[in-house]
Write a protein that holds these residues in place. Structure first.
Motif, PDB file in Angstrom:
ATOM      1  N   MET A   1       0.840  -1.199   0.000  1.00 14.79           N
ATOM      2  CA  MET A   1       0.000   0.000   0.000  1.00 14.79           C
ATOM      3  C   MET A   1       0.875   1.249   0.000  1.00 14.79           C
ATOM      4  N   MET A   2       0.608   2.172  -0.933  1.00 16.34           N
ATOM      5  CA  MET A   2       1.412   3.379  -1.038  1.00 16.34           C
ATOM      6  C   MET A   2       1.044   4.361   0.062  1.00 16.34           C
ATOM      7  N   GLU A   3       2.056   4.892   0.717  1.00 13.76           N
ATOM      8  CA  GLU A   3       1.837   5.858   1.789  1.00 13.76           C
ATOM      9  C   GLU A   3       1.785   7.267   1.216  1.00 13.76           C
ATOM     10  N   LEU A   4       0.755   8.014   1.554  1.00 13.61           N
ATOM     11  CA  LEU A   4       0.609   9.369   1.045  1.00 13.61           C
ATOM     12  C   LEU A   4       1.619  10.306   1.682  1.00 13.61           C
ATOM     13  N   PRO A   5       2.144  11.283   0.905  1.00 15.25           N
ATOM     14  CA  PRO A   5       3.080  12.256   1.463  1.00 15.25           C
ATOM     15  C   PRO A   5       2.443  13.027   2.619  1.00 15.25           C
ATOM     16  N   ALA A   6       3.269  13.429   3.577  1.00 12.89           N
ATOM     17  CA  ALA A   6       2.779  14.158   4.738  1.00 12.89           C
ATOM     18  C   ALA A   6       2.084  15.444   4.336  1.00 12.89           C
ATOM     19  N   ALA A   7       2.623  16.134   3.303  1.00 15.92           N
ATOM     20  CA  ALA A   7       2.023  17.395   2.857  1.00 15.92           C
ATOM     21  C   ALA A   7       0.603  17.176   2.357  1.00 15.92           C
ATOM     22  N   THR A   8       0.388  16.037   1.668  1.00 17.49           N
ATOM     23  CA  THR A   8      -0.949  15.732   1.151  1.00 17.49           C
ATOM     24  C   THR A   8      -1.918  15.454   2.295  1.00 17.49           C
ATOM     25  N   LEU A   9      -1.468  14.699   3.295  1.00 18.66           N
ATOM     26  CA  LEU A   9      -2.328  14.389   4.434  1.00 18.66           C
ATOM     27  C   LEU A   9      -2.668  15.656   5.217  1.00 18.66           C
ATOM     28  N   THR A  10      -1.677  16.531   5.388  1.00 17.44           N
ATOM     29  CA  THR A  10      -1.924  17.785   6.097  1.00 17.44           C
ATOM     30  C   THR A  10      -2.918  18.646   5.351  1.00 17.44           C
ATOM     31  N   PHE A  11      -2.750  18.750   4.042  1.00 16.16           N
ATOM     32  CA  PHE A  11      -3.663  19.534   3.220  1.00 16.16           C
ATOM     33  C   PHE A  11      -5.086  18.997   3.334  1.00 16.16           C
ATOM     34  N   ALA A  12      -5.237  17.670   3.246  1.00 20.17           N
ATOM     35  CA  ALA A  12      -6.568  17.059   3.302  1.00 20.17           C
ATOM     36  C   ALA A  12      -7.237  17.338   4.641  1.00 20.17           C
ATOM     37  N   GLN A  13      -6.480  17.229   5.733  1.00 26.48           N
ATOM     38  CA  GLN A  13      -7.024  17.470   7.054  1.00 26.48           C
ATOM     39  C   GLN A  13      -7.439  18.923   7.235  1.00 26.48           C
ATOM     40  N   GLU A  14      -6.578  19.851   6.831  1.00 26.58           N
ATOM     41  CA  GLU A  14      -6.889  21.274   6.967  1.00 26.58           C
ATOM     42  C   GLU A  14      -8.076  21.659   6.090  1.00 26.58           C
ATOM     43  N   ASN A  15      -8.129  21.085   4.891  1.00 26.28           N
ATOM     44  CA  ASN A  15      -9.251  21.375   3.994  1.00 26.28           C
ATOM     45  C   ASN A  15     -10.553  20.890   4.598  1.00 26.28           C
ATOM     46  N   ARG A  16     -10.546  19.694   5.177  1.00 26.11           N
ATOM     47  CA  ARG A  16     -11.750  19.141   5.802  1.00 26.11           C
ATOM     48  C   ARG A  16     -12.201  20.026   6.966  1.00 26.11           C
ATOM     49  N   GLU A  17     -11.255  20.491   7.743  1.00 25.92           N
ATOM     50  CA  GLU A  17     -11.601  21.350   8.882  1.00 25.92           C
ATOM     51  C   GLU A  17     -12.203  22.674   8.414  1.00 25.92           C
ATOM     52  N   ARG A  18     -11.670  23.231   7.332  1.00 21.31           N
ATOM     53  CA  ARG A  18     -12.217  24.490   6.805  1.00 21.31           C
ATOM     54  C   ARG A  18     -13.649  24.294   6.309  1.00 21.31           C
ATOM     55  N   ILE A  19     -13.888  23.181   5.631  1.00 25.48           N
ATOM     56  CA  ILE A  19     -15.233  22.926   5.106  1.00 25.48           C
ATOM     57  C   ILE A  19     -16.211  22.695   6.250  1.00 25.48           C
ATOM     58  N   TYR A  20     -15.783  21.980   7.282  1.00 24.75           N
ATOM     59  CA  TYR A  20     -16.632  21.794   8.457  1.00 24.75           C
ATOM     60  C   TYR A  20     -16.978  23.145   9.083  1.00 24.75           C
ATOM     61  N   ALA A  21     -16.000  24.049   9.130  1.00 26.54           N
ATOM     62  CA  ALA A  21     -16.240  25.363   9.711  1.00 26.54           C
ATOM     63  C   ALA A  21     -17.269  26.144   8.895  1.00 26.54           C
ATOM     64  N   VAL A  22     -17.183  26.073   7.572  1.00 28.10           N
ATOM     65  CA  VAL A  22     -18.161  26.735   6.708  1.00 28.10           C
ATOM     66  C   VAL A  22     -19.535  26.124   6.910  1.00 28.10           C
ATOM     67  N   GLN A  23     -19.590  24.808   6.952  1.00 26.74           N
ATOM     68  CA  GLN A  23     -20.861  24.111   7.169  1.00 26.74           C
ATOM     69  C   GLN A  23     -21.491  24.527   8.495  1.00 26.74           C
ATOM     70  N   HIS A  24     -20.672  24.594   9.541  1.00 29.09           N
ATOM     71  CA  HIS A  24     -21.163  24.957  10.865  1.00 29.09           C
ATOM     72  C   HIS A  24     -21.655  26.404  10.907  1.00 29.09           C
ATOM     73  N   SER A  25     -21.044  27.280  10.104  1.00 30.86           N
ATOM     74  CA  SER A  25     -21.400  28.697  10.138  1.00 30.86           C
ATOM     75  C   SER A  25     -22.815  28.963   9.639  1.00 30.86           C
ATOM     76  N   PHE A  26     -23.420  28.016   8.925  1.00 29.09           N
ATOM     77  CA  PHE A  26     -24.800  28.172   8.448  1.00 29.09           C
ATOM     78  C   PHE A  26     -25.821  27.622   9.438  1.00 29.09           C
ATOM     79  N   GLY A  27     -25.343  27.096  10.553  1.00 27.98           N
ATOM     80  CA  GLY A  27     -26.262  26.632  11.581  1.00 27.98           C
ATOM     81  C   GLY A  27     -26.973  25.341  11.208  1.00 27.98           C
ATOM     82  N   PRO A  28     -27.955  24.939  12.018  1.00 28.74           N
ATOM     83  CA  PRO A  28     -28.642  23.660  11.811  1.00 28.74           C
ATOM     84  C   PRO A  28     -29.486  23.596  10.545  1.00 28.74           C
ATOM     85  N   LEU A  29     -29.834  24.746   9.971  1.00 32.28           N
ATOM     86  CA  LEU A  29     -30.650  24.748   8.757  1.00 32.28           C
ATOM     87  C   LEU A  29     -29.813  24.618   7.482  1.00 32.28           C
ATOM     88  N   GLY A  30     -28.496  24.734   7.624  1.00 29.20           N
ATOM     89  CA  GLY A  30     -27.629  24.612   6.460  1.00 29.20           C
ATOM     90  C   GLY A  30     -27.481  23.168   6.012  1.00 29.20           C
TER      91      GLY A  30
END
Length: 280
Positions: A1-30
């Motif tokens: 199994m190929m191991e993903l570069p650390a930079a790619t994993l960091t980018f994916a994690q930070e991107n997911r956190e940013r999207i969660y933050a945007v999703q949360h900013s619209f409240g329960p109706l978003g």
């Protein structure tokens, strides 16, 4: 199994956190925004022209597959009335400055078309280029087809004091309405007709004026006449006054693939969806 570069994993994690933050900013109706392979490309505040209330500030988020916007509340930290538009359903038309709004362009979609304006010509071009780059990459990937039918833009209420079909003057009792086919400002008597406009809604009949109804009856899939005592027409996202009206534009933030971080006015190429690494 190929191991993903650390930079790619960091980018994916930070991107997911940013999207969660945007999703949360619209409240329960978003609606949920976190999806596999979705990347948050940029965000900022733009003025959106309402046919009823004039220019209003909205927050916009550009992802690699959708454009999301909403109304601003709580000093810009919380948003409401979330709208999600798939990029394959968007057509951009560049425009000259208007009387009420500078640095504007037209966003066409099948269900609704509207004008937006940026705080500067540079910011305007950045938004247009980013949207077009993301759209091109999405369509080249296959599986999605660009829309060919788009909603008309509504003529602003204040543009006419009379019905644009019968010339009767508007008043407190003679309300303004809009034909969904031509965008004209018309009275209730001149917009009794209802017809299905498939690219706006496949089954729900839309308000149309008498002329559009008579001219286009044979080409529409189905239509029906509405009663004179029809529903009150509203535009929920446009008519309501913002709780807090933000006069100052956010200049916009875009993901810098070289730094894996946010920066002001970092304009990207189509390969922005992946972090740039030197390794294999």
């Amino acid at each position: 199994m190929m191991e993903l570069p650390a930079a790619t994993l960091t980018f994916a994690q930070e991107n997911r956190e940013r999207i969660y933050a945007v999703q949360h900013s619209f409240g329960p109706l978003g609606k949920p925004l976190v999806e596999p392979n979705r990347v948050l490309i940029g965000e900022g505040r733009l003025m959106k022209m309402s046919p009823r209330g004039g220019p209003q500030p909205k927050v916009f988020f550009l992802f690699n597959d959708v454009l999301v916007y909403g109304s601003i509340i709580l000093n810009g930290h919380w948003y409401k009335k979330q709208k999600i538009i798939p990029l394959e359903q968007i057509q951009i038309e560049e425009l000259e400055d208007g009387i009420k709004m500078k640095n504007q362009w037209l966003v066409r979609t099948p269900r609704k078309s509207f004008y937006v304006g940026a705080s500067s010509p540079v910011e305007k071009q950045a938004w247009i280029e980013h949207i077009r780059d993301c759209q091109a990459a999405l369509l080249q990937g296959g599986g999605r087809q660009a829309s060919s039918d788009f909603a008309v833009t509504w003529i602003p209420d204040k543009a006419s004091a009379i019905c644009m079909r019968c010339s009767n003057r508007f008043s407190l009792t003679q309300r303004r309405h809009h034909c969904r086919r031509c965008g004209f400002v018309v009275c209730a008597a001149c917009s009794k007709a209802r017809a299905v406009i498939s690219h706006m809604h496949p089954t729900k009949p839309q308000r149309v004026c008498t002329m559009c109804y008579s001219v286009q009856t044979s080409t529409w899939s189905s239509e029906k006449m509405g009663s004179e005592e029809d529903e009150v027409e509203t535009s929920s996202e446009d008519e309501e006054v913002e709780e807090i009206y933000q006069e100052v534009h956010d200049p916009g933030r875009w993901m810098d693939p070289q730094m894996n971080s946010w920066a002001v006015h970092v304009y990207l190429n189509p390969e922005h969806t992946k972090p740039q690494t030197n390794g294999p």
